[in-house]
Design an enzyme around this catalytic site. Structure first.
Site, PDB file in Angstrom:
ATOM      1  N   GLY A  80       0.837  -1.209   0.000  1.00  0.00           N
ATOM      2  CA  GLY A  80       0.000   0.000   0.000  1.00  0.00           C
ATOM      3  C   GLY A  80       0.865   1.249   0.000  1.00  0.00           C
ATOM      4  O   GLY A  80       1.913   1.293   0.651  1.00  0.00           O
ATOM      5  N   ILE A 160      -3.465 -10.129  -5.414  1.00  0.00           N
ATOM      6  CA  ILE A 160      -4.012 -10.788  -4.219  1.00  0.00           C
ATOM      7  C   ILE A 160      -5.369 -11.422  -4.535  1.00  0.00           C
ATOM      8  O   ILE A 160      -5.636 -12.567  -4.167  1.00  0.00           O
ATOM      9  CB  ILE A 160      -4.083  -9.800  -3.034  1.00  0.00           C
ATOM     10  CG1 ILE A 160      -2.654  -9.415  -2.618  1.00  0.00           C
ATOM     11  CG2 ILE A 160      -4.845 -10.409  -1.848  1.00  0.00           C
ATOM     12  CD1 ILE A 160      -2.546  -8.332  -1.564  1.00  0.00           C
ATOM     13  N   SER A 212      -7.058  -2.261  -4.482  1.00  0.00           N
ATOM     14  CA  SER A 212      -6.256  -1.275  -3.747  1.00  0.00           C
ATOM     15  C   SER A 212      -7.115  -0.030  -3.542  1.00  0.00           C
ATOM     16  O   SER A 212      -8.102   0.194  -4.249  1.00  0.00           O
ATOM     17  CB  SER A 212      -4.963  -0.960  -4.478  1.00  0.00           C
ATOM     18  OG  SER A 212      -5.258  -0.585  -5.778  1.00  0.00           O
ATOM     19  N   ARG A 240      -8.250  -2.440   2.595  1.00  0.00           N
ATOM     20  CA  ARG A 240      -8.096  -1.257   3.441  1.00  0.00           C
ATOM     21  C   ARG A 240      -9.448  -0.923   4.085  1.00  0.00           C
ATOM     22  O   ARG A 240     -10.496  -0.996   3.432  1.00  0.00           O
ATOM     23  CB  ARG A 240      -7.639  -0.051   2.611  1.00  0.00           C
ATOM     24  CG  ARG A 240      -6.169  -0.095   2.211  1.00  0.00           C
ATOM     25  CD  ARG A 240      -5.251   0.063   3.411  1.00  0.00           C
ATOM     26  NE  ARG A 240      -3.841   0.115   3.076  1.00  0.00           N
ATOM     27  CZ  ARG A 240      -3.003  -0.929   3.117  1.00  0.00           C
ATOM     28  NH1 ARG A 240      -3.436  -2.114   3.475  1.00  0.00           N
ATOM     29  NH2 ARG A 240      -1.719  -0.782   2.820  1.00  0.00           N
ATOM     30  N   ASP A 264      -9.916  -7.824   7.965  1.00  0.00           N
ATOM     31  CA  ASP A 264      -8.543  -7.770   8.479  1.00  0.00           C
ATOM     32  C   ASP A 264      -8.102  -6.327   8.633  1.00  0.00           C
ATOM     33  O   ASP A 264      -7.038  -6.054   9.170  1.00  0.00           O
ATOM     34  CB  ASP A 264      -7.588  -8.503   7.529  1.00  0.00           C
ATOM     35  CG  ASP A 264      -6.182  -8.605   8.105  1.00  0.00           C
ATOM     36  OD1 ASP A 264      -6.066  -8.831   9.332  1.00  0.00           O
ATOM     37  OD2 ASP A 264      -5.194  -8.449   7.360  1.00  0.00           O
ATOM     38  N   HIS A 288      -5.147  -6.556  11.193  1.00  0.00           N
ATOM     39  CA  HIS A 288      -4.304  -6.338  10.007  1.00  0.00           C
ATOM     40  C   HIS A 288      -3.123  -7.327   9.975  1.00  0.00           C
ATOM     41  O   HIS A 288      -1.958  -6.930  10.057  1.00  0.00           O
ATOM     42  CB  HIS A 288      -3.791  -4.889   9.963  1.00  0.00           C
ATOM     43  CG  HIS A 288      -3.433  -4.436   8.578  1.00  0.00           C
ATOM     44  ND1 HIS A 288      -3.659  -3.169   8.116  1.00  0.00           N
ATOM     45  CD2 HIS A 288      -2.855  -5.081   7.534  1.00  0.00           C
ATOM     46  CE1 HIS A 288      -3.239  -3.046   6.872  1.00  0.00           C
ATOM     47  NE2 HIS A 288      -2.742  -4.215   6.494  1.00  0.00           N
TER      48      HIS A 288
HETATM   49  C1  DGY Z   1       0.529  -3.621   2.870  1.00  0.00           C
HETATM   50  O1  DGY Z   1       1.642  -4.039   2.573  1.00  0.00           O
HETATM   51  O2  DGY Z   1       0.057  -2.613   2.336  1.00  0.00           O
HETATM   52  C2  DGY Z   1      -0.203  -4.381   3.904  1.00  0.00           C
HETATM   53  O3  DGY Z   1      -1.530  -4.050   3.977  1.00  0.00           O
HETATM   54  C3  DGY Z   1       0.462  -4.161   5.219  1.00  0.00           C
HETATM   55  O4  DGY Z   1       0.235  -2.869   5.632  1.00  0.00           O
END
Ligand code: DGY
Length: 323
Positions: A80, A160, A212, A240, A264, A288
């Site tokens: 992220g 993902i 994302s 997120r 999460d 998370h």
């Molecule tokens: C990321 O890598 O963005 C994961 O959500 C861990 O913060």
């Protein structure tokens, strides 16, 4: 004698990455519990040549100003990037690196844990064990929903999302749907159908958010979205927290508009101790943990360290942010 360059770490970095940093930099770091405070971040970065940060440490103009013009690189140990003011870094000629790819599998595994925990009512099961209750109180006691034969809708079939779908295939999913800006090559790999967001909501037994985050999709999962889902739908979010309107999610779960939710990620993280979502048996919340395995965190640390070292030396970053 020339003085050594300094790197500031906004959180301790796992040993595999730290070992790479030690010969290159004097290390300054935040070792407090939890996320670094804004004040400590603004103080910590002063005079640093390189930074390693994590979401949600906000690296904006104020932080870059506080660091000073000798700052060469911001390396985030995350995929992220929403916490970094990228245009401002570019304007100042500061390189930015991140850690994509290396956490895909781990995050996909954790997403499956959310699907199983919610569909099989694991939170209620734990509570029953703690209360000393036996199983089979009656024939439908703690009966959940099986993945076999279901339709799974993935919002955002990126790295993902695709890894989640591939792990779900052996469960006997009847149909995969996905939505997003455009069709993805991965869709054909798993025989998934590209549909509109609305169509996905209306037809999925599991709605899995893997997209994302950007300015457009904040609050995407709101009252309107939940009202379109099936009454026994399960919503899962490993992306997120800000994608979700949490008040609307609470209402949808409380009223039985949807069956359950597995999260999460939340907004904020952590959620306040007395947050209403925590009172619901049909809401499972993890802190998370997406990338939280030792192997993955070590690889992330190595990638972040290599980005910091290369950026400081003015070399091409091994894992730069996309142009
Ligand atoms: C990321 O890598 O963005 C994961 O959500 C861990 O913060």
């Amino acid at each position: 004698m020339t003085s050594r360059a300094t790197i500031f770490l906004s959180r301790t970095v796992p040993p595999a990455g730290r070992t790479l940093l030690e010969p290159e930099f004097t290390i300054r770091e935040w070792t407090g519990d939890g996320f670094i405070t804004r004040e400590a971040l603004l103080q910590g970065v002063v005079g640093a040549n390189a930074l390693i940060v994590h979401p949600p440490d906000r690296v904006d103009k104020s932080v870059l100003d506080a660091a000073g013009s000798q700052l060469k690189v911001v390396s985030t140990m995350s995929v992220g990037l929403e916490h970094i003011d990228i245009p401002e870094c570019r304007r100042r000629g500061i390189a930015v690196g991140y850690t994509p790819g290396v956490l895909t599998e781990t995050t996909a595994e954790l997403t499956l844990a959310l699907l199983l925990a919610t569909s099989r009512r694991i939170k209620e099961g734990f509570k029953a064990v703690e209360k000393g209750m036996v199983g089979w109180q009656n024939g439908h006691w703690l009966c959940g929903k099986q993945i076999n034969g279901c339709t799974v809708g993935i919002v955002g079939l990126g790295r993902i999302g695709l890894a989640v779908a591939k792990r779900l295939q052996p469960f006997g999913v009847a149909k995969f749907l996905y939505s997003g800006h455009s069709e993805k090559p991965g869709g054909a790999e798993i025989g998934a159908t590209f549909v509109s967001f609305d169509e996905l909501l209306r037809n999925s037994d599991f709605v899995v958010a893997c997209c994302s985050m950007n300015e457009e999709n904040k609050g995407l999962f709101n009252k309107d979205a939940f009202s379109k889902m099936k009454s026994d739908a399960i919503f899962v979010n490993s992306s997120r927290g800000v994608l979700v309107n949490q008040e609307d999610l609470y209402d949808a779960l409380k009223s039985g508009q949807i069956m359950a939710a597995g999260l999460d990620v939340t907004s904020p993280e952590p959620l306040p101790v007395d947050h209403q979502l925590k009172t619901l048996d049909n809401c499972v919340i993890f802190p998370h943990l997406g990338s939280a395995t030792t192997d993955t965190r070590n690889i992330m640390a190595i990638t972040a360290a290599k980005n910091a070292i290369a950026g400081f030396k003015g070399q091409t970053l091994p894992s730069p942010i996309p142009l």
